[in-house]
Design a protein around this motif. Structure first.
Motif, PDB file in Angstrom:
ATOM      1  N   THR A  87     -78.455  -7.048  78.899  1.00 16.52           N
ATOM      2  CA  THR A  87     -79.405  -5.728  78.274  1.00 16.52           C
ATOM      3  C   THR A  87     -80.831  -5.989  78.621  1.00 16.52           C
ATOM      4  OG1 THR A  87     -77.432  -5.260  77.257  1.00 16.52           O
ATOM      5  CG2 THR A  87     -79.079  -3.760  76.519  1.00 16.52           C
ATOM      6  N   PRO A  88     -81.225  -5.511  80.167  1.00 14.16           N
ATOM      7  CA  PRO A  88     -82.522  -5.249  80.040  1.00 14.16           C
ATOM      8  C   PRO A  88     -83.846  -4.426  79.341  1.00 14.16           C
ATOM      9  CG  PRO A  88     -81.202  -4.766  82.196  1.00 14.16           C
ATOM     10  CD  PRO A  88     -80.365  -4.785  81.332  1.00 14.16           C
ATOM     11  N   PRO A  89     -84.840  -5.206  79.361  1.00 11.14           N
ATOM     12  CA  PRO A  89     -85.372  -4.285  78.237  1.00 11.14           C
ATOM     13  C   PRO A  89     -85.523  -2.923  78.146  1.00 11.14           C
ATOM     14  CG  PRO A  89     -86.695  -6.408  78.434  1.00 11.14           C
ATOM     15  CD  PRO A  89     -85.124  -6.448  79.275  1.00 11.14           C
TER      16      PRO A  89
ATOM     17  N   ASP B 155     -88.043   3.815  75.376  1.00 10.42           N
ATOM     18  CA  ASP B 155     -86.207   3.448  75.559  1.00 10.42           C
ATOM     19  C   ASP B 155     -86.236   1.769  75.607  1.00 10.42           C
ATOM     20  OD1 ASP B 155     -86.122   6.038  76.064  1.00 10.42           O
ATOM     21  OD2 ASP B 155     -86.488   6.452  77.900  1.00 10.42           O
ATOM     22  N   PHE B 156     -86.201   1.447  74.908  1.00  7.92           N
ATOM     23  CA  PHE B 156     -86.676   0.072  74.573  1.00  7.92           C
ATOM     24  C   PHE B 156     -85.679  -0.537  73.889  1.00  7.92           C
ATOM     25  CE2 PHE B 156     -88.762  -3.712  74.578  1.00  7.92           C
ATOM     26  CZ  PHE B 156     -89.821  -4.005  75.958  1.00  7.92           C
ATOM     27  N   SER B 157     -84.654  -1.584  74.454  1.00 11.31           N
ATOM     28  CA  SER B 157     -83.338  -2.353  74.519  1.00 11.31           C
ATOM     29  C   SER B 157     -83.781  -2.691  72.753  1.00 11.31           C
ATOM     30  CB  SER B 157     -82.750  -3.324  75.068  1.00 11.31           C
ATOM     31  OG  SER B 157     -82.720  -2.352  76.422  1.00 11.31           O
ATOM     32  N   TRP B 158     -84.911  -3.815  72.668  1.00 11.78           N
ATOM     33  CA  TRP B 158     -85.114  -5.126  71.865  1.00 11.78           C
ATOM     34  C   TRP B 158     -85.245  -3.640  70.507  1.00 11.78           C
ATOM     35  CZ3 TRP B 158     -90.200  -8.014  72.838  1.00 11.78           C
ATOM     36  CH2 TRP B 158     -89.994  -9.442  72.851  1.00 11.78           C
TER      37      TRP B 158
ATOM     38  N   LEU C  36     -78.267   3.984  73.675  1.00 16.06           N
ATOM     39  CA  LEU C  36     -79.305   3.273  74.595  1.00 16.06           C
ATOM     40  C   LEU C  36     -79.302   1.830  75.356  1.00 16.06           C
ATOM     41  CD1 LEU C  36     -83.333   3.500  73.394  1.00 16.06           C
ATOM     42  CD2 LEU C  36     -82.562   1.333  74.821  1.00 16.06           C
ATOM     43  N   LEU C  37     -78.475   1.493  73.966  1.00 14.22           N
ATOM     44  CA  LEU C  37     -78.287  -0.269  74.727  1.00 14.22           C
ATOM     45  C   LEU C  37     -77.447  -0.234  75.693  1.00 14.22           C
ATOM     46  CD1 LEU C  37     -78.600  -1.758  71.583  1.00 14.22           C
ATOM     47  CD2 LEU C  37     -79.542  -2.848  73.343  1.00 14.22           C
ATOM     48  N   LYS C  38     -76.777   0.306  75.769  1.00 13.28           N
ATOM     49  CA  LYS C  38     -75.385   1.096  76.680  1.00 13.28           C
ATOM     50  C   LYS C  38     -76.345   1.261  78.032  1.00 13.28           C
ATOM     51  CE  LYS C  38     -71.021   2.050  74.518  1.00 13.28           C
ATOM     52  NZ  LYS C  38     -70.611   2.961  74.074  1.00 13.28           N
ATOM     53  N   ASN C  39     -76.831   2.592  77.904  1.00 14.66           N
ATOM     54  CA  ASN C  39     -77.505   2.695  79.281  1.00 14.66           C
ATOM     55  C   ASN C  39     -79.158   1.318  80.127  1.00 14.66           C
ATOM     56  OD1 ASN C  39     -76.397   5.050  78.856  1.00 14.66           O
ATOM     57  ND2 ASN C  39     -78.763   6.272  77.693  1.00 14.66           N
ATOM     58  N   ASN C  40     -78.761   0.363  78.989  1.00 11.55           N
ATOM     59  CA  ASN C  40     -79.808  -0.526  79.680  1.00 11.55           C
ATOM     60  C   ASN C  40     -78.785  -1.465  79.998  1.00 11.55           C
ATOM     61  OD1 ASN C  40     -82.187   0.969  79.362  1.00 11.55           O
ATOM     62  ND2 ASN C  40     -82.453   0.271  77.547  1.00 11.55           N
TER      63      ASN C  40
END
Ligand code: GLC
Length: 462
Positions: A30-32, A442-445, A12-16
């Motif tokens: 990485t945007p949220p 799909d939230f990076s945080w 997920l982090l990679k995708n964002n």
């Protein structure tokens, strides 16, 4: 072996993640969330780095280095660092009038966010130190962090009180908290120019990207944008803004993070034998903690924040998670801890099925769906659990600490990586007897906080 949950979080982090370039250097940041927050956000990124360091220290550095690359001449760092060609977000970068202060393509907002930078950098330093790995990346960022702390001390604590002043709800990171209601409502809607109202009406994008139930009400949004407009006219000169603004609050939540950040910077210095600087930052932390302790009101069983606009000093009490923040910097006295634990462990108040609600369900301002007015946020849990852990002599703190680590990790793992979560009090019809992720998906945080907990507390998060 990396577990499937970790892989999901990393994916997920990679995708964002977006790549940004400044002066020939590239940064992974990485945007949220792809669904709405398409730029880099300050305290989100600081937290991302705290999870990422276990897997990819270079990526963790770049999250922080990108923030520092966007630093203004006076040491300020904005809460949003805009992605260059991204237009699907409101307010747009043009709206701030900050281009002339920003670093070329790294245009930022004119607001701070809770100063997590040194906390994140210290965490990276500790993890690498424990692994016996090189910390040159940390070394290269220290000077910028010092400049940032100097900005905060000089401009956000002009009275040398120990508490930081914020000039907008967004600076607290808890944009829509009821803590701001009295100050926000003191801004008469009739004084807001029609062009601001129209701007918000035609451009607001958050409510089309999410459900309106989750988001701030229109009358607050008008005021949010109005304040930006007032500050833009002051050319983002903090002293000038503080002299005229209708929104200036000495905030205990932000100040607790400020104290923790100074402790962290002191630790970074100490590890490098820079004792004089370590002592200076420790003394700042001490000063803040001492002042916070004195903000406690025995009758209200809570800490006072202060509305300091127009030279006044009016206490603001709010039944929200911020009362637990002095645990994080170890400001709370033994007596205060005892009173706080009574509230925190009460299932009718903060120890709901999925704790910790951002506002107590017993508060008249509680709204189960509206963000920062009820939902559970993983970042809040991170602060509280780390705070509890620090009170080593308190048996109940240790017990709640372990439970909160487990509950937070389980919540994120089983429900998914959402922005916020329903604390499941059964008070809101729409969400009755369900437990659903809320806010944006799909939230990076939340993914990063899961990774942090999993690695920092492997004996609890299995
Ligand atoms: C919301 C939150 C803020 C956060 C941002 C990006 O605006 O209130 O704290 O940084 O989303 O996640």
């Amino acid at each position: 072996m990396i577990s499937e949950d970790e892989l999901r979080a990393l994916e997920l982090l990679k995708n964002n993640t977006k790549i940004a370039t400044l002066n020939g250097k590239t940064y992974r940041r990485t945007p949220p969330s792809e669904h709405y927050y398409l730029h880099q956000f300050f305290w989100d990124s600081c937290t991302h780095a705290m999870g990422l360091v276990y897997y990819d220290p270079q990526w963790a550095y770049e999250e922080l280095a990108s923030l520092l690359a966007a630093q203004w001449e006076n040491g300020f760092i904005g809460h949003i660092i805009y992605s260059e060609d991204e237009k699907r977000y409101f307010p747009t970068k043009e709206l701030w009038g900050t281009e002339k202060f920003s670093q070329k393509s790294f245009v930022s907002s004119g607001f701070i966010q809770p100063p997590l930078l040194a906390i994140s950098l210290n965490h990276i330093d500790e993890v690498l130190h424990d692994k016996g790995e090189k910390t040159d990346g940390v070394d290269s960022l220290i000077a910028g962090v010092v400049r940032y702390h100097n900005y905060l001390k000089r401009f956000r604590d002009r009275e040398d009180s120990g508490l930081l002043t914020i000039i907008h709800p967004w600076e607290s990171g808890c944009d829509n908290s009821p803590r701001w209601d009295s100050v926000m409502e003191s801004i008469d809607l009739k004084t807001i120019p029609q062009r601001i109202i129209d701007l918000v009406r035609t451009n607001r994008k958050d409510i089309s990207a999410s459900t309106e139930l989750n988001r701030p009400r229109a009358e607050y949004y008008y005021r949010y944008l109005y304040l930006i407009d007032v500050y833009k006219q002051q050319q983002w000169d903090t002293d000038a803004i503080l002299d005229i603004t209708p929104f200036a609050v000495k905030d205990v939540q932000v100040s607790s993070i400020w104290a923790k950040a100074n402790q962290s910077l002191a630790a970074i210095m100490k590890r490098r034998g820079r004792i004089k600087e370590a002592d200076y930052f420790s003394s700042l932390a001490e000063q803040t903690n001492e002042t916070i302790r004195k903000c406690w009101n025995e009758k209200a069983h809570s800490y006072a924040n202060f509305d300091v606009s127009h030279g006044q000093k009016k206490p603001i009490y709010s039944d929200d998670f911020a009362n637990f923040m002095p645990l994080y910097s170890h400001a709370a006295s033994d007596k205060q801890v005892t009173a706080l634990l009574t509230q925190l462990s009460d299932p009718q108040k903060y120890w709901t099925k999925y704790p910790v609600p951002s506002v107590s369900p017993k508060s008249p301002f509680f709204e189960i769906t509206r963000y920062w007015r009820g939902p559970t946020w993983p970042i809040v849990n991170l602060f509280i659990l780390e705070g509890l852990k620090g009170y080593t002599a308190h048996k109940q703190c240790q017990k709640l600490f372990k439970e909160l680590v487990k509950k937070t990790a389980d919540m994120i793992r089983t429900i998914g990586f959402y922005e916020t979560y329903d604390p499941n009090t059964g008070l809101a019809d729409t969400y009755k007897d369900t437990f659903s992720g809320m806010g944006y998906a799909d939230f990076s945080w939340s993914a990063a906080i899961y990774l942090y907990l999993k690695n920092k507390y492997p004996e609890i998060v299995r």
